[in-house]
Design a protein around this motif. Structure first.
Motif, PDB file in Angstrom:
ATOM      1  N   ARG A 191       0.842  -1.203   0.000  1.00 51.28           N
ATOM      2  CA  ARG A 191       0.000   0.000   0.000  1.00 51.28           C
ATOM      3  C   ARG A 191       0.880   1.258   0.000  1.00 51.28           C
ATOM      4  O   ARG A 191       0.617   2.210  -0.718  1.00 51.28           O
ATOM      5  CB  ARG A 191      -0.934  -0.004   1.209  1.00 51.28           C
ATOM      6  N   ARG A 192       1.951   1.245   0.793  1.00 54.17           N
ATOM      7  CA  ARG A 192       2.868   2.403   0.831  1.00 54.17           C
ATOM      8  C   ARG A 192       3.534   2.606  -0.534  1.00 54.17           C
ATOM      9  O   ARG A 192       3.689   3.732  -1.000  1.00 54.17           O
ATOM     10  CB  ARG A 192       3.922   2.220   1.918  1.00 54.17           C
ATOM     11  N   THR A 246       3.814   5.862  -5.502  1.00 50.74           N
ATOM     12  CA  THR A 246       3.665   5.928  -6.956  1.00 50.74           C
ATOM     13  C   THR A 246       2.761   7.085  -7.360  1.00 50.74           C
ATOM     14  O   THR A 246       2.965   7.699  -8.415  1.00 50.74           O
ATOM     15  CB  THR A 246       3.115   4.590  -7.488  1.00 50.74           C
ATOM     16  N   LEU A 247       1.782   7.404  -6.523  1.00 50.00           N
ATOM     17  CA  LEU A 247       0.882   8.537  -6.807  1.00 50.00           C
ATOM     18  C   LEU A 247       1.647   9.833  -7.028  1.00 50.00           C
ATOM     19  O   LEU A 247       1.264  10.660  -7.848  1.00 50.00           O
ATOM     20  CB  LEU A 247      -0.095   8.742  -5.647  1.00 50.00           C
ATOM     21  N   LYS A 279      -5.731  -0.039  -3.076  1.00 51.83           N
ATOM     22  CA  LYS A 279      -6.007   1.293  -3.607  1.00 51.83           C
ATOM     23  C   LYS A 279      -5.219   2.323  -2.831  1.00 51.83           C
ATOM     24  O   LYS A 279      -4.822   2.094  -1.685  1.00 51.83           O
ATOM     25  CB  LYS A 279      -7.502   1.613  -3.563  1.00 51.83           C
ATOM     26  N   ALA A 280      -4.995   3.445  -3.484  1.00 51.37           N
ATOM     27  CA  ALA A 280      -4.304   4.568  -2.851  1.00 51.37           C
ATOM     28  C   ALA A 280      -4.905   5.852  -3.393  1.00 51.37           C
ATOM     29  O   ALA A 280      -5.260   5.939  -4.576  1.00 51.37           O
ATOM     30  CB  ALA A 280      -2.808   4.518  -3.135  1.00 51.37           C
ATOM     31  N   PRO A 300       6.785  -4.520 -10.064  1.00 55.22           N
ATOM     32  CA  PRO A 300       7.203  -5.277  -8.870  1.00 55.22           C
ATOM     33  C   PRO A 300       6.055  -5.477  -7.875  1.00 55.22           C
ATOM     34  O   PRO A 300       5.918  -6.559  -7.280  1.00 55.22           O
ATOM     35  CB  PRO A 300       8.312  -4.416  -8.251  1.00 55.22           C
ATOM     36  N   LEU A 301       5.221  -4.467  -7.713  1.00 58.63           N
ATOM     37  CA  LEU A 301       4.077  -4.575  -6.805  1.00 58.63           C
ATOM     38  C   LEU A 301       3.092  -5.622  -7.319  1.00 58.63           C
ATOM     39  O   LEU A 301       2.593  -6.451  -6.550  1.00 58.63           O
ATOM     40  CB  LEU A 301       3.391  -3.214  -6.674  1.00 58.63           C
TER      41      LEU A 301
END
Length: 124
Positions: A5-6, A11-12, A33-34, A113-114
Motif C-alpha cells: 500500500r505504501r 507511486t501517486l 487502492k491509494a 514489482p508490486l
C-alpha cells in the motif's frame, strides 16, 4: 500488505495531477487502492461495476479487428480514467483532465514489482 500500500501511495506522487490508483480483479473487486488525499478518496471510490466494465469496453474495441485491447483511456469533464489490463489484474488510474497521460501509462512499469508481489499473495 501494508508495504504494498505504501509503495502504491508513493507511486501517486510520480505524476502531477494523479488522484487515485486502484488495483482490482476483473470482476471489479478492489484488492489495493491509494488516494492522493481524503477528498479524492471520497470522490473516486468507484463501484466494482465501473471497474469491471473494462472487459466490456475491450470486447467492443476488439470488434474493430485491430488486435487485443490493453488500455482504455476516458476523458470526462474534469478528470481522466486510464485502465490497463495487466496479467490477473486491472489497474485503474484517476487523474486531472490535464495530467500527462503518457506519464500515467508509464507507471505500468513502475508498478510491475508490486503486481508481481500481489500475484504471489493472491494466486499462489
Amino acid at each position: 500488505m501494508e508495504d504494498l500500500r505504501r509503495y502504491l501511495e508513493q507511486t501517486l506522487n510520480k505524476v502531477e495531477g494523479l488522484y487515485s490508483i486502484f488495483i482490482s480483479d476483473f470482476d471489479g473487486v478492489v484488492i489495493l487502492k491509494a488516494h492522493a488525499n481524503k477528498s479524492s478518496e471520497h470522490n473516486f471510490n468507484f463501484k466494482h461495476s465501473f471497474l469491471s466494465e473494462f472487459n466490456s469496453a475491450s470486447e467492443q474495441a476488439g470488434k474493430l479487428e485491430l488486435g487485443k485491447n490493453k488500455t482504455v483511456i476516458c476523458f470526462y469533464t474534469n478528470n481522466q480514467v486510464v485502465q490497463i489490463n495487466c496479467p490477473r489484474f486491472l489497474v485503474t488510474f484517476v487523474a486531472a483532465e490535464k495530467a500527462n497521460t503518457g506519464n500515467i501509462l508509464g507507471l505500468e512499469k513502475v508498478l510491475e514489482p508490486l503486481l508481481k508481489d500481489l500475484r504471489a499473495i493472491q494466486f499462489p
